[in-house]
Scaffold this motif. Sequence first.
Motif, PDB file in Angstrom:
ATOM      1  N   UNK A  30       0.856  -1.180   0.000  1.00 39.49           N
ATOM      2  CA  UNK A  30       0.000   0.000   0.000  1.00 39.49           C
ATOM      3  C   UNK A  30       0.892   1.230   0.000  1.00 39.49           C
ATOM      4  N   UNK A  31       0.756   2.074  -1.017  1.00 33.15           N
ATOM      5  CA  UNK A  31       1.565   3.281  -1.097  1.00 33.15           C
ATOM      6  C   UNK A  31       0.640   4.494  -1.199  1.00 33.15           C
ATOM      7  N   UNK A  32       1.191   5.663  -0.918  1.00 32.38           N
ATOM      8  CA  UNK A  32       0.417   6.890  -0.996  1.00 32.38           C
ATOM      9  C   UNK A  32       1.010   7.931  -0.073  1.00 32.38           C
ATOM     10  N   UNK A  33       0.630   9.193  -0.225  1.00 27.56           N
ATOM     11  CA  UNK A  33       1.168  10.257   0.623  1.00 27.56           C
ATOM     12  C   UNK A  33       0.672  10.121   2.058  1.00 27.56           C
ATOM     13  N   UNK A  34       1.270  10.893   2.958  1.00 25.50           N
ATOM     14  CA  UNK A  34       0.815  10.907   4.344  1.00 25.50           C
ATOM     15  C   UNK A  34      -0.655  11.291   4.398  1.00 25.50           C
ATOM     16  N   UNK A  35      -1.406  10.587   5.246  1.00 27.14           N
ATOM     17  CA  UNK A  35      -2.817  10.900   5.400  1.00 27.14           C
ATOM     18  C   UNK A  35      -3.718  10.332   4.331  1.00 27.14           C
ATOM     19  N   UNK A  36      -3.193   9.445   3.504  1.00 27.24           N
ATOM     20  CA  UNK A  36      -4.001   8.898   2.405  1.00 27.24           C
ATOM     21  C   UNK A  36      -4.890   7.739   2.842  1.00 27.24           C
ATOM     22  N   UNK A  37      -4.681   7.212   4.054  1.00 30.17           N
ATOM     23  CA  UNK A  37      -5.529   6.145   4.564  1.00 30.17           C
ATOM     24  C   UNK A  37      -4.904   4.768   4.570  1.00 30.17           C
ATOM     25  N   UNK A  38      -3.599   4.685   4.331  1.00 33.51           N
ATOM     26  CA  UNK A  38      -2.933   3.378   4.244  1.00 33.51           C
ATOM     27  C   UNK A  38      -3.039   2.612   5.565  1.00 33.51           C
ATOM     28  N   UNK A  39      -2.639   3.253   6.668  1.00 36.63           N
ATOM     29  CA  UNK A  39      -2.665   2.581   7.968  1.00 36.63           C
ATOM     30  C   UNK A  39      -4.090   2.309   8.421  1.00 36.63           C
ATOM     31  N   UNK A  40      -5.003   3.214   8.105  1.00 39.73           N
ATOM     32  CA  UNK A  40      -6.405   3.008   8.463  1.00 39.73           C
ATOM     33  C   UNK A  40      -6.968   1.802   7.735  1.00 39.73           C
ATOM     34  N   UNK A  44       3.004   0.313  13.644  1.00 41.24           N
ATOM     35  CA  UNK A  44       4.163   1.207  13.565  1.00 41.24           C
ATOM     36  C   UNK A  44       4.876   1.311  14.902  1.00 41.24           C
ATOM     37  N   UNK A  45       4.114   1.326  15.980  1.00 43.33           N
ATOM     38  CA  UNK A  45       4.668   1.513  17.312  1.00 43.33           C
ATOM     39  C   UNK A  45       4.389   0.285  18.161  1.00 43.33           C
ATOM     40  N   UNK A  90      -0.006 -11.825   7.000  1.00 47.90           N
ATOM     41  CA  UNK A  90       0.735 -10.915   7.867  1.00 47.90           C
ATOM     42  C   UNK A  90       0.598  -9.497   7.336  1.00 47.90           C
ATOM     43  N   UNK A  91       0.159  -8.573   8.204  1.00 44.32           N
ATOM     44  CA  UNK A  91       0.011  -7.171   7.858  1.00 44.32           C
ATOM     45  C   UNK A  91       1.091  -6.374   8.576  1.00 44.32           C
ATOM     46  N   UNK A  92       1.860  -5.591   7.818  1.00 46.20           N
ATOM     47  CA  UNK A  92       2.972  -4.820   8.372  1.00 46.20           C
ATOM     48  C   UNK A  92       2.762  -3.341   8.061  1.00 46.20           C
ATOM     49  N   UNK A  93       2.759  -2.511   9.101  1.00 44.00           N
ATOM     50  CA  UNK A  93       2.529  -1.082   8.924  1.00 44.00           C
ATOM     51  C   UNK A  93       3.860  -0.341   8.978  1.00 44.00           C
ATOM     52  N   UNK A  94       4.334   0.090   7.817  1.00 45.58           N
ATOM     53  CA  UNK A  94       5.582   0.837   7.679  1.00 45.58           C
ATOM     54  C   UNK A  94       6.763   0.137   8.377  1.00 45.58           C
ATOM     55  N   UNK A  95       7.050  -1.104   8.004  1.00 47.31           N
ATOM     56  CA  UNK A  95       8.099  -1.857   8.707  1.00 47.31           C
ATOM     57  C   UNK A  95       9.514  -1.339   8.467  1.00 47.31           C
ATOM     58  N   UNK A  96       9.731  -0.518   7.426  1.00 46.91           N
ATOM     59  CA  UNK A  96      11.088  -0.044   7.135  1.00 46.91           C
ATOM     60  C   UNK A  96      11.303   1.428   7.479  1.00 46.91           C
TER      61      UNK A  96
END
Length: 309
Positions: free
Chosen positions: A62-72, A112-113, A189-195
């Motif tokens: 999932x890619x996109x700018x900040x606030x685009x809804x990826x983590x949501x 992420x955290x 497996x779902x990974x939120x910004x692992x890098x």
Amino acid sequence: MQDNEMPHKRASCGESTGAGPDATASRTALDADELVVGYPTADEPVIDGQTLAVPEGEVTALIGPNGSGKSTLLKGLSNRLEPEDGRVLLDGRRVDSFESKELARKLGRLSQQNTAPDTISVEELVERGRYPHQGFFESRTESDERAVNEAIAMAGVEHLRDREVGTLSGGQTQLVWIAMAIAQDTDVLLLDEPTTFLDPHHQLKVMQIVETLRDDSQMTVVLVLHDIAQAARYADNVVALKDGSMEARGPPEEVITKQLLADVFDIKATVIETEYGPQVVPIEPLDDDESQSSLSRSERTESRPDSPD
């Protein structure tokens, strides 16, 4: 057919963009149908009526700018946020119908955290991933031991096994958390910004682990990435989001184009095809009113795959 079931064989996320009638349907692990996800404190949902099919045994970025809804979106897929409307199916069954431990045996999520006591050892933290497979007051089994050892080896942190988590670097800590997720032994497996915030060495280590999980364990991985080059190189499918909507989805070479970078990321860039997938060279930022008009007609045509001559 009951409301919480649906055919498990359907178009992959690449095919949902309009692949031809001869496209082969692939088995999916996760299906989001008309999904609406938001937060109680917000007036409007972040994800509003989006549909996505995640192919089984593949890596979807999932890619996109900040606030685009990826983590949501990721939280909605994992039932961490209850949808306001729509449904998410895991192997054809609604995720909200699973008991918590049952769901955790099939779907893992690394946010992420992540927090753990500084004094806990690496091995102890990785062992926590076995919780969904253990009963009350059940001691560590041979199966748990094997899963923990394999996870530690796959993450490349054997030399850290006895170290306290609080003594590790950021990159080392992330590898340990990923080892814990591997030990959970799930199908998805779902990974939120692992890098994010990792140095290049540890970024590559993380992405190599993702690649191994797909190739050797046939695991389905969905991950949020800010690095478009990583998505292009390691993902089988890319989903680009902007303002809570899926603007494009499909193989990296079809999704990552000059026009998409202008429309979704508001940048003028060139895209170079390499043996490692499309590589993006940013040139300059675009103002809001430039995003649609910045590219010439020839550039727009060039950006579209399989465009007519």
